[in-house]
Design a protein around this motif. Structure first.
Motif, mmCIF file in Angstrom:
data_model
loop_
_atom_site.group_PDB
_atom_site.id
_atom_site.type_symbol
_atom_site.label_atom_id
_atom_site.label_comp_id
_atom_site.label_asym_id
_atom_site.label_seq_id
_atom_site.Cartn_x
_atom_site.Cartn_y
_atom_site.Cartn_z
ATOM 1 N N VAL A 39 -8.293 5.500 -1.673
ATOM 2 C CA VAL A 39 -8.223 4.042 -1.878
ATOM 3 C C VAL A 39 -7.757 3.379 -0.584
ATOM 4 O O VAL A 39 -8.283 2.348 -0.150
ATOM 5 C CB VAL A 39 -7.276 3.700 -3.052
ATOM 6 C CG1 VAL A 39 -7.044 2.200 -3.159
ATOM 7 C CG2 VAL A 39 -7.818 4.261 -4.353
ATOM 8 N N ARG A 40 -6.749 4.022 0.041
ATOM 9 C CA ARG A 40 -6.226 3.481 1.305
ATOM 10 C C ARG A 40 -7.341 3.404 2.364
ATOM 11 O O ARG A 40 -7.457 2.434 3.093
ATOM 12 C CB ARG A 40 -5.083 4.368 1.799
ATOM 13 C CG ARG A 40 -4.167 3.692 2.809
ATOM 14 C CD ARG A 40 -3.249 4.715 3.448
ATOM 15 N NE ARG A 40 -2.322 5.289 2.493
ATOM 16 C CZ ARG A 40 -1.130 4.775 2.208
ATOM 17 N NH1 ARG A 40 -0.740 3.667 2.804
ATOM 18 N NH2 ARG A 40 -0.334 5.358 1.347
ATOM 19 N N GLU A 41 -8.164 4.459 2.410
ATOM 20 C CA GLU A 41 -9.283 4.482 3.369
ATOM 21 C C GLU A 41 -10.298 3.379 3.097
ATOM 22 O O GLU A 41 -10.787 2.724 4.013
ATOM 23 C CB GLU A 41 -10.002 5.839 3.311
ATOM 24 C CG GLU A 41 -9.515 6.810 4.351
ATOM 25 C CD GLU A 41 -10.101 8.195 4.162
ATOM 26 O OE1 GLU A 41 -11.309 8.293 3.893
ATOM 27 O OE2 GLU A 41 -9.329 9.176 4.275
ATOM 28 N N GLU A 42 -10.610 3.230 1.803
ATOM 29 C CA GLU A 42 -11.578 2.185 1.412
ATOM 30 C C GLU A 42 -11.045 0.803 1.778
ATOM 31 O O GLU A 42 -11.777 -0.054 2.298
ATOM 32 C CB GLU A 42 -11.831 2.296 -0.105
ATOM 33 C CG GLU A 42 -12.719 1.230 -0.710
ATOM 34 C CD GLU A 42 -14.202 1.413 -0.408
ATOM 35 O OE1 GLU A 42 -14.535 2.128 0.539
ATOM 36 O OE2 GLU A 42 -15.020 0.809 -1.127
ATOM 37 N N LEU A 43 -9.756 0.604 1.531
ATOM 38 C CA LEU A 43 -9.119 -0.676 1.872
ATOM 39 C C LEU A 43 -9.188 -0.915 3.388
ATOM 40 O O LEU A 43 -9.528 -2.015 3.848
ATOM 41 C CB LEU A 43 -7.664 -0.662 1.381
ATOM 42 C CG LEU A 43 -6.861 -1.948 1.503
ATOM 43 C CD1 LEU A 43 -7.518 -3.093 0.742
ATOM 44 C CD2 LEU A 43 -5.435 -1.731 0.994
ATOM 45 N N THR B 52 0.823 -1.219 0.000
ATOM 46 C CA THR B 52 0.000 0.000 0.000
ATOM 47 C C THR B 52 0.855 1.267 0.000
ATOM 48 O O THR B 52 0.411 2.330 0.430
ATOM 49 C CB THR B 52 -0.937 0.034 1.229
ATOM 50 O OG1 THR B 52 -0.138 -0.097 2.402
ATOM 51 C CG2 THR B 52 -1.977 -1.056 1.176
ATOM 52 N N VAL C 259 -0.250 4.863 -2.714
ATOM 53 C CA VAL C 259 -1.665 4.674 -3.046
ATOM 54 C C VAL C 259 -2.467 5.905 -2.677
ATOM 55 O O VAL C 259 -2.213 6.551 -1.648
ATOM 56 C CB VAL C 259 -2.216 3.419 -2.300
ATOM 57 C CG1 VAL C 259 -3.699 3.242 -2.559
ATOM 58 C CG2 VAL C 259 -1.451 2.176 -2.709
ATOM 59 N N ASP C 260 -3.416 6.244 -3.526
ATOM 60 C CA ASP C 260 -4.356 7.345 -3.291
ATOM 61 C C ASP C 260 -4.966 7.194 -1.879
ATOM 62 O O ASP C 260 -5.435 6.108 -1.527
ATOM 63 C CB ASP C 260 -5.451 7.233 -4.372
ATOM 64 C CG ASP C 260 -6.511 8.309 -4.288
ATOM 65 O OD1 ASP C 260 -6.799 8.780 -3.174
ATOM 66 O OD2 ASP C 260 -7.051 8.661 -5.344
#
Ligand SMILES: C=C(O[C@@H]1C=C(C(=O)O)C=C[C@H]1O)C(=O)O
Length: 128
Positions: A15-19, A8, A11-12
């Motif tokens: 995107v990191r939050e969603e992950l 990770t 990474v945007d």
């Protein structure tokens, strides 16, 4: 490669939050699975002791066949691969049967000329 060993690195943030959000849910589900399995093993340990007391065989293939049929249908309805569901159930049942053999073995040894032992023997640990 721009990613770190955690996968990770670059990474945007969105995107990191969603992950992270999805992984929180995965962790909760894994915890629920562990707790449900622990409860299931508590029941199967009782079944194992009952079987040992009454000299019943550790495995019951007819019961297993009914469970597999039922679980495959549940899996199909839930859009889960029924072959995977069957393999998973068989994996658990194999461990349960191992516990039942262990319990029966203890019961046999404690009644074979050893008056100190209880008829059901010491319960098998959940894992060994
Ligand atoms: C728990 C039992 O013993 C065994 C384990 C089973 C299971 O884990 O579901 C099912 C059948 C048996 O082979 C039982 O007979 O009900």
């Amino acid at each position: 490669m721009t990613t770190s060993s955690t996968g990770t690195g670059d990474v945007d943030p969105a995107v990191r939050e969603e992950l992270a959000r999805l992984r929180d849910s995965i962790d909760n589900i894994d915890a629920a699975v562990v707790h449900m399995l622990a409860e299931r093993f508590k029941c199967t340990q009782q079944v194992g002791r009952l079987k040992a007391e009454h000299r019943l065989p550790p495995a019951d293939p007819a019961r297993e066949a009914r469970q597999i049929t039922r679980l495959r249908t549940l899996a199909e309805n839930a859009k889960l691969d029924p072959a995977f569901a069957e393999k998973f159930l068989n994996f658990i049942i194999a461990e349960v049967i191992r516990h039942h053999e262990h319990i029966a073995d203890g019961a046999t040894r404690s009644t074979a000329g050893n008056s100190a032992g209880s008829p059901t023997g010491t319960p098998a640990p959940t894992t060994d």
